[in-house]
Write an enzyme that holds these catalytic residues in place. Structure first.
Site, PDB file in Angstrom:
ATOM      1  N   ASP A 155      -4.345 -23.289 -21.022  1.00  0.00           N
ATOM      2  CA  ASP A 155      -3.715 -21.973 -20.997  1.00  0.00           C
ATOM      3  C   ASP A 155      -2.380 -21.971 -21.743  1.00  0.00           C
ATOM      4  OD1 ASP A 155      -3.538 -19.305 -20.346  1.00  0.00           O
ATOM      5  OD2 ASP A 155      -2.843 -19.637 -18.294  1.00  0.00           O
ATOM      6  N   TRP A 190       2.347 -18.839 -26.560  1.00  0.00           N
ATOM      7  CA  TRP A 190       2.972 -19.727 -27.552  1.00  0.00           C
ATOM      8  C   TRP A 190       3.183 -18.964 -28.862  1.00  0.00           C
ATOM      9  CZ3 TRP A 190       1.778 -21.438 -32.433  1.00  0.00           C
ATOM     10  CH2 TRP A 190       2.454 -22.579 -32.900  1.00  0.00           C
ATOM     11  N   HIS A 221      -4.258 -19.688 -30.624  1.00  0.00           N
ATOM     12  CA  HIS A 221      -5.543 -20.333 -30.339  1.00  0.00           C
ATOM     13  C   HIS A 221      -5.846 -21.379 -31.394  1.00  0.00           C
ATOM     14  CE1 HIS A 221      -6.089 -17.563 -27.128  1.00  0.00           C
ATOM     15  NE2 HIS A 221      -6.130 -16.514 -27.919  1.00  0.00           N
ATOM     16  N   THR A 228     -15.837 -15.833 -19.063  1.00  0.00           N
ATOM     17  CA  THR A 228     -16.552 -14.550 -19.103  1.00  0.00           C
ATOM     18  C   THR A 228     -15.554 -13.387 -19.026  1.00  0.00           C
ATOM     19  OG1 THR A 228     -16.946 -14.906 -16.734  1.00  0.00           O
ATOM     20  CG2 THR A 228     -18.770 -15.358 -18.195  1.00  0.00           C
ATOM     21  N   GLU A 229     -14.374 -13.647 -18.416  1.00  0.00           N
ATOM     22  CA  GLU A 229     -13.339 -12.599 -18.320  1.00  0.00           C
ATOM     23  C   GLU A 229     -12.662 -12.334 -19.673  1.00  0.00           C
ATOM     24  OE1 GLU A 229     -13.655 -15.005 -15.968  1.00  0.00           O
ATOM     25  OE2 GLU A 229     -14.252 -13.717 -14.291  1.00  0.00           O
ATOM     26  N   TRP A 242     -13.767 -11.531 -22.420  1.00  0.00           N
ATOM     27  CA  TRP A 242     -14.318 -10.413 -23.217  1.00  0.00           C
ATOM     28  C   TRP A 242     -13.462  -9.154 -23.116  1.00  0.00           C
ATOM     29  CZ3 TRP A 242     -17.708 -11.746 -26.715  1.00  0.00           C
ATOM     30  CH2 TRP A 242     -18.584 -12.810 -26.482  1.00  0.00           C
ATOM     31  N   LEU A 282     -17.879 -40.787 -24.781  1.00  0.00           N
ATOM     32  CA  LEU A 282     -17.299 -39.600 -24.131  1.00  0.00           C
ATOM     33  C   LEU A 282     -18.241 -38.401 -24.213  1.00  0.00           C
ATOM     34  CD1 LEU A 282     -14.783 -38.020 -22.951  1.00  0.00           C
ATOM     35  CD2 LEU A 282     -14.194 -37.510 -25.336  1.00  0.00           C
ATOM     36  N   ARG A 307      -4.103 -28.074 -15.657  1.00  0.00           N
ATOM     37  CA  ARG A 307      -3.914 -26.714 -16.156  1.00  0.00           C
ATOM     38  C   ARG A 307      -2.555 -26.622 -16.810  1.00  0.00           C
ATOM     39  NH1 ARG A 307      -5.661 -20.762 -14.212  1.00  0.00           N
ATOM     40  NH2 ARG A 307      -4.672 -19.681 -15.943  1.00  0.00           N
ATOM     41  N   ARG A 309      -3.725 -21.398 -10.737  1.00  0.00           N
ATOM     42  CA  ARG A 309      -4.964 -20.885 -10.144  1.00  0.00           C
ATOM     43  C   ARG A 309      -6.167 -21.447 -10.886  1.00  0.00           C
ATOM     44  NH1 ARG A 309      -4.402 -16.645 -13.594  1.00  0.00           N
ATOM     45  NH2 ARG A 309      -2.283 -15.833 -13.714  1.00  0.00           N
ATOM     46  N   SER A 357      -8.942 -19.549 -11.806  1.00  0.00           N
ATOM     47  CA  SER A 357      -9.508 -18.598 -12.765  1.00  0.00           C
ATOM     48  C   SER A 357     -11.022 -18.757 -12.952  1.00  0.00           C
ATOM     49  CB  SER A 357      -8.793 -18.726 -14.116  1.00  0.00           C
ATOM     50  OG  SER A 357      -7.417 -18.500 -13.962  1.00  0.00           O
TER      51      SER A 357
HETATM   52  C1  V0D Z   1      -9.377 -21.540 -27.946  1.00  0.00           C
HETATM   53  C2  V0D Z   1      -7.345 -23.506 -26.961  1.00  0.00           C
HETATM   54  C3  V0D Z   1     -12.234 -26.343 -29.186  1.00  0.00           C
HETATM   55  C4  V0D Z   1      -8.071 -22.610 -26.019  1.00  0.00           C
HETATM   56  C5  V0D Z   1      -8.202 -24.435 -27.743  1.00  0.00           C
HETATM   57  C6  V0D Z   1     -14.799 -20.530 -27.396  1.00  0.00           C
HETATM   58  C7  V0D Z   1      -8.954 -21.533 -26.521  1.00  0.00           C
HETATM   59  C8  V0D Z   1      -8.909 -23.773 -28.863  1.00  0.00           C
HETATM   60  C9  V0D Z   1     -13.456 -25.746 -29.233  1.00  0.00           C
HETATM   61  C10 V0D Z   1     -14.755 -26.392 -29.462  1.00  0.00           C
HETATM   62  C11 V0D Z   1     -11.263 -23.034 -28.594  1.00  0.00           C
HETATM   63  C12 V0D Z   1     -14.832 -27.770 -29.647  1.00  0.00           C
HETATM   64  C13 V0D Z   1     -16.050 -28.389 -29.856  1.00  0.00           C
HETATM   65  C14 V0D Z   1     -17.186 -27.645 -29.883  1.00  0.00           C
HETATM   66  C15 V0D Z   1     -17.135 -26.283 -29.699  1.00  0.00           C
HETATM   67  C16 V0D Z   1     -15.924 -25.674 -29.489  1.00  0.00           C
HETATM   68  C17 V0D Z   1     -13.182 -24.390 -28.997  1.00  0.00           C
HETATM   69  C18 V0D Z   1     -13.472 -22.156 -28.701  1.00  0.00           C
HETATM   70  C19 V0D Z   1     -12.132 -21.968 -28.533  1.00  0.00           C
HETATM   71  C20 V0D Z   1     -14.395 -20.999 -28.679  1.00  0.00           C
HETATM   72  F1  V0D Z   1     -18.376 -28.239 -30.089  1.00  0.00           F
HETATM   73  N1  V0D Z   1     -11.276 -25.453 -28.947  1.00  0.00           N
HETATM   74  N2  V0D Z   1     -11.830 -24.250 -28.837  1.00  0.00           N
HETATM   75  N3  V0D Z   1     -14.014 -23.354 -28.933  1.00  0.00           N
HETATM   76  N4  V0D Z   1      -9.917 -22.821 -28.433  1.00  0.00           N
END
Ligand code: V0D
Length: 253
Positions: free
Chosen positions: A33, A38, A50, A79-80, A82, A144, A201, A207, A209
Site C-alpha cells: 500500500d 507516494w 504504481h 476486487t474493490e 475497480w 520461490l 503491510r 487493516r 482489506s
Molecule cells: C501495482 C504495487 C507486480 C502495487 C506494485 C494487477 C500495485 C505494482 C505485478 C506482477 C502491480 C508481477 C508478476 C506477474 C504479474 C503481475 C503486478 C499488477 C500491479 C496488476 F506475473 N506488481 N504489480 N501486477 N503493481
C-alpha cells in the site's frame, strides 16, 4: 551452487547484510500500500506511483529468492480497486505485461514459479494472457513460488469455495462428517500452499482489506508507515529479523 543469478548481480546485498535462512518465514504475504500517495506527494499522477511500486516488487522478489522464502504472495489488485478512476485501473493492469516482458527470463533462470490467485478470467486479455503465459512457462520450477493476488477478494474466495464444496456435497463426493478445516482449505485459491507465516503491510494502514481472511488466522503481522515505492531490502530484512525474534521468544516460553 551454480544458479544463474544474472538479475541479482548488480545488488551486493550479500556483502552488506547477513542473510540468515534459519527461522525465515516460509510464506510471506504483502499488502503493497501507499503507491498512489507516494505519487501525489510528488505531484505526479497516481499511476506513476504504481509504476514505481513495480521496482520495489523486483527488489523484494530478489531478496526473497536469496532468503529462500518458499511462497511470496503479493496483493496487487483487489476486487474493490475497480472503484478507482478508469485511467488508473488501466495503468495498473498494464503492469504485469510490463514486468514480465523484462523479468520473466530472470524469474525462469532463478527457478521462480508464478501463480495467480483471484479471478483472472475477468481481466483485459493482454493482462490475462501475460500472466497465463508466465504461469505456463514457470510451471516446472520449484524455487520461490510467487503468488500474484489480482482481482482478489477474500470473502468472494470463501463464498466461491463454499459453492464448490456444496456442489461436491450434493454430488456425494464429500460428506458432512468428512468436512474439517483442512478439507475446506483445499477449496480455497491457495490449495496446497502453507498458510502465510508473516504478513507485511506498508503505507501506514493497519487493516486486512479483504486479504486472505481464512489463511491469516495464525499469521504474525508487521506494519510500517513506509510507502511501498520507498520500501527497500533493508525494511524487508528488518521485518524478517523481527519475525525471527518473535519466534525465538515464543520458543523460550
Ligand atoms: C501495482 C504495487 C507486480 C502495487 C506494485 C494487477 C500495485 C505494482 C505485478 C506482477 C502491480 C508481477 C508478476 C506477474 C504479474 C503481475 C503486478 C499488477 C500491479 C496488476 F506475473 N506488481 N504489480 N501486477 N503493481
Amino acid at each position: 551452487m551454480s544458479m544463474n543469478i544474472s538479475f541479482l548481480k548488480h545488488t551486493h546485498l550479500e556483502e552488506v547484510f547477513h542473510y540468515p535462512i534459519d527461522n525465515t518465514p516460509d510464506h510471506i504475504a504483502i499488502i503493497m500500500d501507499g503507491n498512489g500517495r507516494w505519487a501525489q506527494k510528488r505531484r505526479m499522477p497516481r499511476a506513476a506511483g504504481h509504476k514505481e511500486g513495480l521496482s520495489t516488487v523486483v527488489k523484494i522478489v530478489k531478496a526473497s529468492v536469496k532468503c529462500k522464502v518458499k511462497f511470496l504472495t503479493l496483493y496487487t489488485f483487489s476486487t474493490e480497486n475497480w472503484k478507482r478512476p478508469k485511467g488508473e485501473i488501466e495503468a495498473i493492469l498494464r503492469l504485469p505485461k510490463e514486468f514480465l516482458s523484462i523479468y520473466l527470463p530472470d524469474l525462469i533462470s532463478n527457478n521462480v514459479r508464478i501463480e495467480a490467485i483471484g479471478d483472472i478470467e475477468h481481466l483485459p486479455v493482454h493482462t490475462r494472457e501475460a500472466i497465463k503465459y508466465a504461469i505456463a512457462r514457470t510451471r516446472e520450477n520449484d524455487g520461490l513460488q510467487l503468488n500474484i493476488a489480482l482481482n482478489y477478494g477474500s470473502r468472494h474466495e470463501i463464498l466461491d469455495s463454499m459453492k464448490e464444496l456444496l456442489t461436491d456435497i450434493n454430488n456425494g463426493k464429500v460428506s458432512l462428517e468428512e468436512l474439517d478445516e483442512e478439507r475446506f482449505s483445499g477449496y480455497l485459491y491457495t490449495t496446497g500452499m502453507k498458510d502465510p507465516d508473516l504478513l507485511i503491510r506498508t503505507g501506514g494502514e493497519k487493516r486486512l482489506s479483504n486479504f486472505l481472511l481464512w489463511q491469516l488466522a495464525y499469521t504474525e503481522f508487521w506494519f510500517t508507515d513506509v510507502l511501498w515505492p520507498d520500501f527497500s531490502e533493508r525494511e524487508f530484512l528488518q521485518a524478517l529479523k523481527e519475525f525471527r525474534q518473535r519466534k525465538r521468544r515464543y520458543g523460550g516460553v
